[in-house]
Design an enzyme around this catalytic site. Structure first.
Site, PDB file in Angstrom:
ATOM      1  N   CYS A  73      70.495   4.262  32.002  1.00  0.00           N
ATOM      2  CA  CYS A  73      71.569   4.796  30.959  1.00  0.00           C
ATOM      3  C   CYS A  73      73.047   4.029  30.910  1.00  0.00           C
ATOM      4  CB  CYS A  73      71.610   6.186  31.112  1.00  0.00           C
ATOM      5  SG  CYS A  73      72.317   6.841  32.875  1.00  0.00           S
TER       6      CYS A  73
ATOM      7  N   ASN B 117      73.797  10.661  28.713  1.00  0.00           N
ATOM      8  CA  ASN B 117      73.105   9.496  29.318  1.00  0.00           C
ATOM      9  C   ASN B 117      71.537   9.502  29.209  1.00  0.00           C
ATOM     10  OD1 ASN B 117      73.463  12.135  30.753  1.00  0.00           O
ATOM     11  ND2 ASN B 117      72.473  11.519  32.396  1.00  0.00           N
TER      12      ASN B 117
END
Length: 292
Positions: free
Chosen positions: A124, A264
């Protein structure tokens, strides 16, 4: 429409399932978990998906072919998953923090996804930072690049916690790959703060010739592109002092099934669907070409 399977039943995997169901190009044929009684399996079934327990072996037992398999398990299991799928027709899209496969970041090289069967989405933090870092590196040769990601503890699951070293290594390696910086450094903070903070990446680039206005225009353009993939992507700051650029972005999750602090998860989920849809669009284009 491509038939897909999702390996994993956590929050990220379930967001993928929902995105697949909303895609005009993808069909969710199977969701696979470790155990039949998990909450994630129950949620996937409630979403109308076929489910199976037992890990990747369940793909063989399903009795159907899958065009796309999303791996949302962990970095330790992924190499065996690719070893099993390499001889099939399936494309494996890896959401675990490994360095295998062709690295794809939609805002940088997303158009290349359809040409590869083993796609790595890095992490992420990589998906959030590399578009900006790569864009700057195309205009200024970086001597050093740093990226510090901060994620809310509630958005970091068990598999991610087991893969913290792999997360750092995969992200740092990818940043070096996309920027060709002389040196790179990556850090990850997991914040226990309450309320949970949004996902944040702070980037530092050291390069000769940086200028505030041209660099800011460049970074703002990349942020606007990222918002087309991830609406909650926001540039917080961008400053140049001498030969050092410092930029900070935050990602707030905007999808209904995601808590707002889980940006994320949203950024890598969006990247996975983009890569899968590139395969679907390429397949459609090939069929039309044959029909001519």
């Amino acid at each position: 429409m491509l038939n897909t399977a999702v390996l994993g039943t956590g929050l990220l995997a379930l967001d993928l399932v929902e995105r697949i169901q909303n895609s005009p190009h993808l069909h969710c044929g199977l969701v696979i978990g470790r155990t039949a009684q998990s909450n994630g399996m129950a949620q996937a079934a409630a979403m109308g998906c076929a489910t199976a327990a037992g890990g990747i072996a369940a793909l063989d037992d399903a009795g159907e072919d899958f065009d796309i398999v999303f791996d949302v398990t962990n970095a330790f299991a992924h190499p065996a998953h690719w070893a099993q799928l390499a001889g099939t027709v399936a494309t494996l899209i890896d959401l675990t923090p490994t360095s295998g496969g062709t690295l794809i970041v939609p805002a940088v090289n997303g158009g290349q996804a359809a040409a590869h069967r083993h796609i790595g989405l890095i992490t992420c933090g990589g998906q959030a930072s590399i578009p900006i870092l790569h864009a700057v590196a195309q205009h200024y040769r970086p001597r050093h690049v740093e990226m510090v990601a901060t994620a809310a503890s509630r958005s970091v699951g068990r598999a991610s916690r087991l893969n913290l070293d792999e997360y750092i290594d995969a992200t740092q390696s990818a940043i070096q790959h996309f920027t060709h910086a002389t040196t790179t450094k990556t850090m990850l903070n997991i914040s226990p703060a309450s309320p949970p903070p949004p996902f944040r990446t702070a980037m530092t680039i050291v390069a000769t010739g940086l200028e505030q206005d041209p660099v800011r225009d460049l970074v703002e353009s990349v942020a606007a592109t990222m918002q087309s993939f991830v609406p909650g992507y926001r540039l917080i700051s961008c400053t140049v002092t001498d030969d050092t650029l410092r930029a900070v972005v935050e990602i707030t999750a905007t999808r209904g099934g995601m808590p707002t602090h889980a940006g994320n998860l949203e950024v890598i989920s969006a990247a996975a669907i983009h890569a899968a849809e590139q395969h679907a669009l390429a397949r459609t284009s090939a069929v039309k070409e044959i029909a001519r």
